[in-house]
Write a protein that holds these residues in place. Structure first.
Motif, PDB file in Angstrom:
ATOM      1  N   LEU A   5       0.819  -1.206   0.000  1.00 29.02           N
ATOM      2  CA  LEU A   5       0.000   0.000   0.000  1.00 29.02           C
ATOM      3  C   LEU A   5       0.856   1.260   0.000  1.00 29.02           C
ATOM      4  CD1 LEU A   5      -2.809  -1.043   2.526  1.00 29.02           C
ATOM      5  CD2 LEU A   5      -2.946  -0.964   0.033  1.00 29.02           C
ATOM      6  N   SER A 256     -13.309  -3.673  -7.298  1.00 28.34           N
ATOM      7  CA  SER A 256     -12.507  -2.717  -6.545  1.00 28.34           C
ATOM      8  C   SER A 256     -11.641  -1.879  -7.474  1.00 28.34           C
ATOM      9  CB  SER A 256     -11.630  -3.452  -5.527  1.00 28.34           C
ATOM     10  OG  SER A 256     -10.724  -4.333  -6.180  1.00 28.34           O
ATOM     11  N   ALA A 260     -12.166   3.001  -8.674  1.00 27.52           N
ATOM     12  CA  ALA A 260     -11.380   4.214  -8.882  1.00 27.52           C
ATOM     13  C   ALA A 260     -11.762   4.900 -10.188  1.00 27.52           C
ATOM     14  CB  ALA A 260      -9.888   3.876  -8.875  1.00 27.52           C
ATOM     15  N   PHE A 311      -7.189   9.304  -3.315  1.00 27.24           N
ATOM     16  CA  PHE A 311      -7.804   8.623  -2.171  1.00 27.24           C
ATOM     17  C   PHE A 311      -8.727   7.499  -2.623  1.00 27.24           C
ATOM     18  CE2 PHE A 311      -6.631  12.522   0.159  1.00 27.24           C
ATOM     19  CZ  PHE A 311      -6.071  11.947   1.286  1.00 27.24           C
ATOM     20  N   SER A 312      -9.458   7.711  -3.704  1.00 27.48           N
ATOM     21  CA  SER A 312     -10.329   6.648  -4.197  1.00 27.48           C
ATOM     22  C   SER A 312      -9.500   5.468  -4.708  1.00 27.48           C
ATOM     23  CB  SER A 312     -11.236   7.176  -5.312  1.00 27.48           C
ATOM     24  OG  SER A 312     -10.487   7.520  -6.462  1.00 27.48           O
ATOM     25  N   SER A 313      -8.371   5.757  -5.327  1.00 31.24           N
ATOM     26  CA  SER A 313      -7.493   4.683  -5.811  1.00 31.24           C
ATOM     27  C   SER A 313      -6.873   3.915  -4.642  1.00 31.24           C
ATOM     28  CB  SER A 313      -6.388   5.262  -6.705  1.00 31.24           C
ATOM     29  OG  SER A 313      -6.934   5.918  -7.833  1.00 31.24           O
ATOM     30  N   MET A 314      -6.494   4.642  -3.587  1.00 32.79           N
ATOM     31  CA  MET A 314      -5.948   3.964  -2.418  1.00 32.79           C
ATOM     32  C   MET A 314      -7.004   3.086  -1.753  1.00 32.79           C
ATOM     33  SD  MET A 314      -2.785   4.215  -1.898  1.00 32.79           S
ATOM     34  CE  MET A 314      -2.884   3.451  -0.274  1.00 32.79           C
ATOM     35  N   LEU A 315      -8.231   3.591  -1.666  1.00 36.12           N
ATOM     36  CA  LEU A 315      -9.310   2.770  -1.114  1.00 36.12           C
ATOM     37  C   LEU A 315      -9.533   1.542  -1.979  1.00 36.12           C
ATOM     38  CD1 LEU A 315     -11.537   2.352   0.941  1.00 36.12           C
ATOM     39  CD2 LEU A 315     -13.019   3.816  -0.438  1.00 36.12           C
ATOM     40  N   SER A 316      -9.422   1.725  -3.301  1.00 36.63           N
ATOM     41  CA  SER A 316      -9.548   0.592  -4.210  1.00 36.63           C
ATOM     42  C   SER A 316      -8.454  -0.440  -3.960  1.00 36.63           C
ATOM     43  CB  SER A 316      -9.487   1.088  -5.655  1.00 36.63           C
ATOM     44  OG  SER A 316      -9.438   0.009  -6.563  1.00 36.63           O
ATOM     45  N   GLU A 317      -7.226   0.031  -3.724  1.00 33.00           N
ATOM     46  CA  GLU A 317      -6.120  -0.891  -3.446  1.00 33.00           C
ATOM     47  C   GLU A 317      -6.331  -1.632  -2.132  1.00 33.00           C
ATOM     48  OE1 GLU A 317      -3.810  -1.611  -5.452  1.00 33.00           O
ATOM     49  OE2 GLU A 317      -3.789   0.013  -6.914  1.00 33.00           O
ATOM     50  N   ILE A 318      -6.860  -0.927  -1.118  1.00 36.17           N
ATOM     51  CA  ILE A 318      -7.119  -1.569   0.170  1.00 36.17           C
ATOM     52  C   ILE A 318      -8.186  -2.649   0.028  1.00 36.17           C
ATOM     53  CG2 ILE A 318      -8.016  -1.180   2.494  1.00 36.17           C
ATOM     54  CD1 ILE A 318      -6.722   1.594   2.403  1.00 36.17           C
ATOM     55  N   LEU A 319      -9.255  -2.338  -0.709  1.00 36.59           N
ATOM     56  CA  LEU A 319     -10.305  -3.330  -0.935  1.00 36.59           C
ATOM     57  C   LEU A 319      -9.765  -4.527  -1.714  1.00 36.59           C
ATOM     58  CD1 LEU A 319     -13.303  -0.986  -1.858  1.00 36.59           C
ATOM     59  CD2 LEU A 319     -12.954  -2.241   0.279  1.00 36.59           C
TER      60      LEU A 319
END
Length: 329
Positions: A5, A256, A260, A311-319
């Motif tokens: 991440l 996921s 993004a 931030f949306s891409s990071m949330l996508s990576e976390i999911l």
């Protein structure tokens, strides 16, 4: 997983910086902010125009690379409220971002969250009930919504709401602006803001859910024919248990990644909604910047959009990492 991440975060930060820098160079190269003063009803001396444009670092007589270097220097040396320089209205861009960002995020978060949940649910429902009446209705409705621009859908809802308010004899739903001036603070002000959010939020939810449902249905159909579903059923798992525990989880992995991309599309759609619903948000700020060739305002808008997509891409990576154990390994 943490290293993965962090590595992705560094990549997205670099892309954000590059996107903002390229936006400034492109806007400085093609925009002509001097036009605002040349078309004034009263003639303004050229020396005065040059002084104004020099103060905001938009003088077209100065080479683009020199203006870019000055802009970069200002970003790293000036206080936070002065970063990105002034816009043509004399307001600090960073200050405007702070005022307008919250207005836009109210719409985006509600539209993304509810739209994603509704779209994924409809996609799973359509895949399980493939070619049945409910699946056909959802499919046709999704295609209509996807092919309809957000501002057209917003205008249609405004017409219907006006008719409804006139029929009732009072304004049940308000849709002009983000709030009603003069409403007292506390619960009445909160309810008033929620009332004004109804129509634009519905547009974003419908637009978002339509895209999610089509993508989720396609992915879920591939999952339903997979060997691991048949293996789970053969081991005694019920159909619903196999679909929810194994099928939906696997289908959400590519979703996921789609999140993004869909969020970026939603940001663009919300800009037009802010115009027609008179919301003083980032979308309205960016469109006005293009109309008057405001380089600094447009650069700030691009920076805001890039950070939101980051931030949306990071949330996508976390999911993605949470759903797929291979990524964590």
């Amino acid at each position: 997983m943490i290293k993965y991440l962090l590595r992705r975060l560094v990549n997205y930060l670099i892309l954000t910086v590059i996107a903002t820098l390229f936006a400034y160079i492109a806007a400085s190269s093609f925009f002509f902010p001097r036009r605002k003063y040349l078309t004034s009803s009263e003639p303004i001396p050229e020396a005065s125009v040059d002084a104004i444009l020099d103060r905001v670092n938009m003088n077209d007589k100065t080479p683009v690379l020199e203006r870019t270097w000055r802009w970069i220097t200002d970003v790293f040396t000036k206080p936070w409220i002065q970063k990105l320089n002034e816009d043509l209205n004399g307001d600090w861009v960073m200050h405007q971002l702070g005022l307008r960002a919250g207005v836009s995020l109210q719409l985006l978060f509600a539209g993304v969250l509810i739209g994603a949940i509704l779209g994924v649910t409809l996609g799973v429902w359509g895949a399980v009930r493939q070619y049945k009446a409910s699946d056909q209705i959802v499919s046709y409705a999704s295609f209509v919504l996807i092919s309809t621009p957000t501002f057209v859908l917003g205008l249609l809802l405004m017409v219907l709401t006006t008719w409804l308010n006139n029929s009732l004899g009072f304004q049940l739903i308000r849709f002009t602006g983000a709030y009603t001036p003069g409403v007292e603070d506390g619960l009445p002000k909160l309810l008033d803001r929620l009332n004004h959010m109804i129509l634009p939020t519905i547009v974003l939810i419908l637009f978002s859910a339509a895209g999610y449902s089509r993508y989720m249905r396609s992915v879920m159909l591939d999952v339903l024919g997979s060997d691991f579903i048949r293996t789970a059923r053969a081991k005694g798992a019920t159909r619903n248990h196999a679909l929810i525990k194994h099928g939906v989880r696997v289908a959400l992995i590519p979703m996921s990644t789609y999140f993004a991309y869909a969020f970026g599309t939603l940001v663009a759609g919300s800009a037009f909604l802010e115009i027609i619903f008179s919301w003083a948000g980032m979308g309205q700020y960016g469109i006005n910047a293009v109309q008057v060739s405001d380089v600094n305002a447009l650069t700030g808008n691009v920076c805001f959009t890039a950070v939101i997509i980051l931030f949306s891409s990071m949330l996508s990576e976390i999911l993605y990492a949470a759903l797929d154990p291979r990524v964590r390994v």
